[in-house]
Design a protein around this motif. Structure first.
Motif, PDB file in Angstrom:
ATOM      1  N   LEU A  51       0.824  -1.209   0.000  1.00 24.00           N
ATOM      2  CA  LEU A  51       0.000   0.000   0.000  1.00 24.00           C
ATOM      3  C   LEU A  51       0.859   1.260   0.000  1.00 24.00           C
ATOM      4  N   LEU A  52       1.885   1.291   0.819  1.00 23.46           N
ATOM      5  CA  LEU A  52       2.748   2.476   0.865  1.00 23.46           C
ATOM      6  C   LEU A  52       3.425   2.713  -0.481  1.00 23.46           C
ATOM      7  N   GLY A  53       3.891   1.640  -1.109  1.00 22.43           N
ATOM      8  CA  GLY A  53       4.520   1.773  -2.425  1.00 22.43           C
ATOM      9  C   GLY A  53       3.548   2.248  -3.483  1.00 22.43           C
ATOM     10  N   CYS A  54       2.347   1.679  -3.483  1.00 24.34           N
ATOM     11  CA  CYS A  54       1.348   2.073  -4.477  1.00 24.34           C
ATOM     12  C   CYS A  54       0.864   3.497  -4.261  1.00 24.34           C
ATOM     13  N   GLY A  58       0.987   6.808  -6.878  1.00 23.38           N
ATOM     14  CA  GLY A  58      -0.276   7.378  -7.343  1.00 23.38           C
ATOM     15  C   GLY A  58      -1.271   6.339  -7.828  1.00 23.38           C
ATOM     16  N   ILE A  59      -1.099   5.102  -7.390  1.00 19.43           N
ATOM     17  CA  ILE A  59      -2.019   4.025  -7.757  1.00 19.43           C
ATOM     18  C   ILE A  59      -3.169   4.029  -6.759  1.00 19.43           C
ATOM     19  N   GLU A  60      -4.361   3.790  -7.255  1.00 17.04           N
ATOM     20  CA  GLU A  60      -5.558   3.804  -6.419  1.00 17.04           C
ATOM     21  C   GLU A  60      -5.457   2.831  -5.250  1.00 17.04           C
ATOM     22  N   VAL A  61      -6.004   3.222  -4.110  1.00 22.57           N
ATOM     23  CA  VAL A  61      -6.037   2.353  -2.930  1.00 22.57           C
ATOM     24  C   VAL A  61      -6.911   1.132  -3.230  1.00 22.57           C
ATOM     25  N   ALA A  62      -7.962   1.323  -4.018  1.00 22.99           N
ATOM     26  CA  ALA A  62      -8.852   0.204  -4.377  1.00 22.99           C
ATOM     27  C   ALA A  62      -8.104  -0.854  -5.185  1.00 22.99           C
ATOM     28  N   THR A  63      -7.177  -0.434  -6.001  1.00 21.84           N
ATOM     29  CA  THR A  63      -6.371  -1.381  -6.769  1.00 21.84           C
ATOM     30  C   THR A  63      -5.488  -2.196  -5.835  1.00 21.84           C
ATOM     31  N   THR A  64      -4.887  -1.530  -4.868  1.00 22.18           N
ATOM     32  CA  THR A  64      -4.069  -2.233  -3.885  1.00 22.18           C
ATOM     33  C   THR A  64      -4.935  -3.172  -3.057  1.00 22.18           C
ATOM     34  N   HIS A 148     -17.797  -4.720  -4.673  1.00 20.33           N
ATOM     35  CA  HIS A 148     -17.332  -3.419  -4.190  1.00 20.33           C
ATOM     36  C   HIS A 148     -17.397  -3.302  -2.666  1.00 20.33           C
ATOM     37  N   GLN A 149     -18.308  -4.026  -2.014  1.00 16.02           N
ATOM     38  CA  GLN A 149     -18.372  -3.989  -0.550  1.00 16.02           C
ATOM     39  C   GLN A 149     -17.099  -4.578   0.071  1.00 16.02           C
ATOM     40  N   HIS A 150     -16.606  -5.649  -0.557  1.00 14.17           N
ATOM     41  CA  HIS A 150     -15.385  -6.288  -0.075  1.00 14.17           C
ATOM     42  C   HIS A 150     -14.182  -5.360  -0.274  1.00 14.17           C
ATOM     43  N   ILE A 151     -14.148  -4.706  -1.413  1.00 15.23           N
ATOM     44  CA  ILE A 151     -13.056  -3.756  -1.697  1.00 15.23           C
ATOM     45  C   ILE A 151     -13.078  -2.619  -0.679  1.00 15.23           C
ATOM     46  N   VAL A 154     -11.707  -3.846   2.708  1.00 16.63           N
ATOM     47  CA  VAL A 154     -10.263  -4.044   2.684  1.00 16.63           C
ATOM     48  C   VAL A 154      -9.531  -2.701   2.574  1.00 16.63           C
ATOM     49  N   CYS A 155     -10.085  -1.759   1.818  1.00 18.67           N
ATOM     50  CA  CYS A 155      -9.484  -0.414   1.747  1.00 18.67           C
ATOM     51  C   CYS A 155      -9.407   0.212   3.140  1.00 18.67           C
ATOM     52  N   ASN A 156     -10.507   0.136   3.871  1.00 20.66           N
ATOM     53  CA  ASN A 156     -10.510   0.699   5.229  1.00 20.66           C
ATOM     54  C   ASN A 156      -9.493   0.017   6.124  1.00 20.66           C
ATOM     55  N   ARG A 157      -9.407  -1.291   6.043  1.00 19.72           N
ATOM     56  CA  ARG A 157      -8.446  -2.020   6.883  1.00 19.72           C
ATOM     57  C   ARG A 157      -7.009  -1.672   6.515  1.00 19.72           C
ATOM     58  N   LEU A 158      -6.735  -1.572   5.229  1.00 21.97           N
ATOM     59  CA  LEU A 158      -5.378  -1.228   4.795  1.00 21.97           C
ATOM     60  C   LEU A 158      -4.999   0.174   5.261  1.00 21.97           C
ATOM     61  N   LEU A 159      -5.911   1.106   5.102  1.00 22.31           N
ATOM     62  CA  LEU A 159      -5.608   2.478   5.518  1.00 22.31           C
ATOM     63  C   LEU A 159      -5.429   2.587   7.029  1.00 22.31           C
ATOM     64  N   ARG A 160      -6.231   1.836   7.804  1.00 23.98           N
ATOM     65  CA  ARG A 160      -6.045   1.820   9.249  1.00 23.98           C
ATOM     66  C   ARG A 160      -4.702   1.203   9.621  1.00 23.98           C
TER      67      ARG A 160
END
Length: 166
Positions: A51-54, A58-64, A148-151, A154-160
């Protein structure tokens, strides 16, 4: 005779090392089919690094997040060990990038930047990533669609995970 207010806490202090060990043991109990060398902390660290690398590229968090979901799916199939976890995450990110990112003028330059990040930070060559791509695609059952609910979850968990430790 008055002592004044007393301040107390119901939250117990836990040593970071003990918490990490406890979480890894719980993970091992829930997933005995996985190789013992693969721990929850190693999985979290590789996802955080991705996530930090992406984000830097400038890669979307959703992609990560999609890449992390693909990685987890491969983990649960028992295909990942300590030795191949970086390669598997790199392949998962590549598949996710190709499937999830929009075709803009920056698409190819960001893809090259992603491959350079993987090469520099994780010491995995482009050839290894491209060689593993189809195998991971097969093990994922040629199914890269993620609800999209799963994404979102996971986005929230990664950012936390990232912002908790900074």
């Amino acid at each position: 005779a008055v002592t004044g207010p007393i301040i107390s806490s119901v939250i117990l202090f836990v040593n970071h090392k003990n918490l990490k060990q406890s979480l890894n043991e719980q993970f091992r109990e829930r997933h005995p089919q996985l190789p013992p060398s693969l721990t929850l902390s190693k999985i979290r660290n590789i996802k955080k690094s991705a996530l930090l690398g992406c984000m830097a590229l400038g890669i979307e968090v959703a992609t990560t997040a999609c890449g992390a979901i693909f990685f987890e799916r491969l983990c649960l199939k028992g295909l990942i060990t300590q030795a191949n976890r970086r390669l598997t995450m790199a392949v998962s990110l590549l598949l996710s990038y190709k499937f999830n990112e929009c075709l803009t003028p920056k698409f190819h330059s960001r893809l090259e930047a992603l491959l350079d990040f993987i090469d520099k930070d994780w010491k995995i060559s482009k050839k290894e990533v491209f060689d593993g791509e189809f195998g991971a695609f097969v093990h994922l059952g040629f199914s890269l669609h993620v609800p999209h609910q799963h994404i979102f979850l996971v986005c929230n968990r990664l950012l936390r995970l990232v912002y908790k430790s900074t």
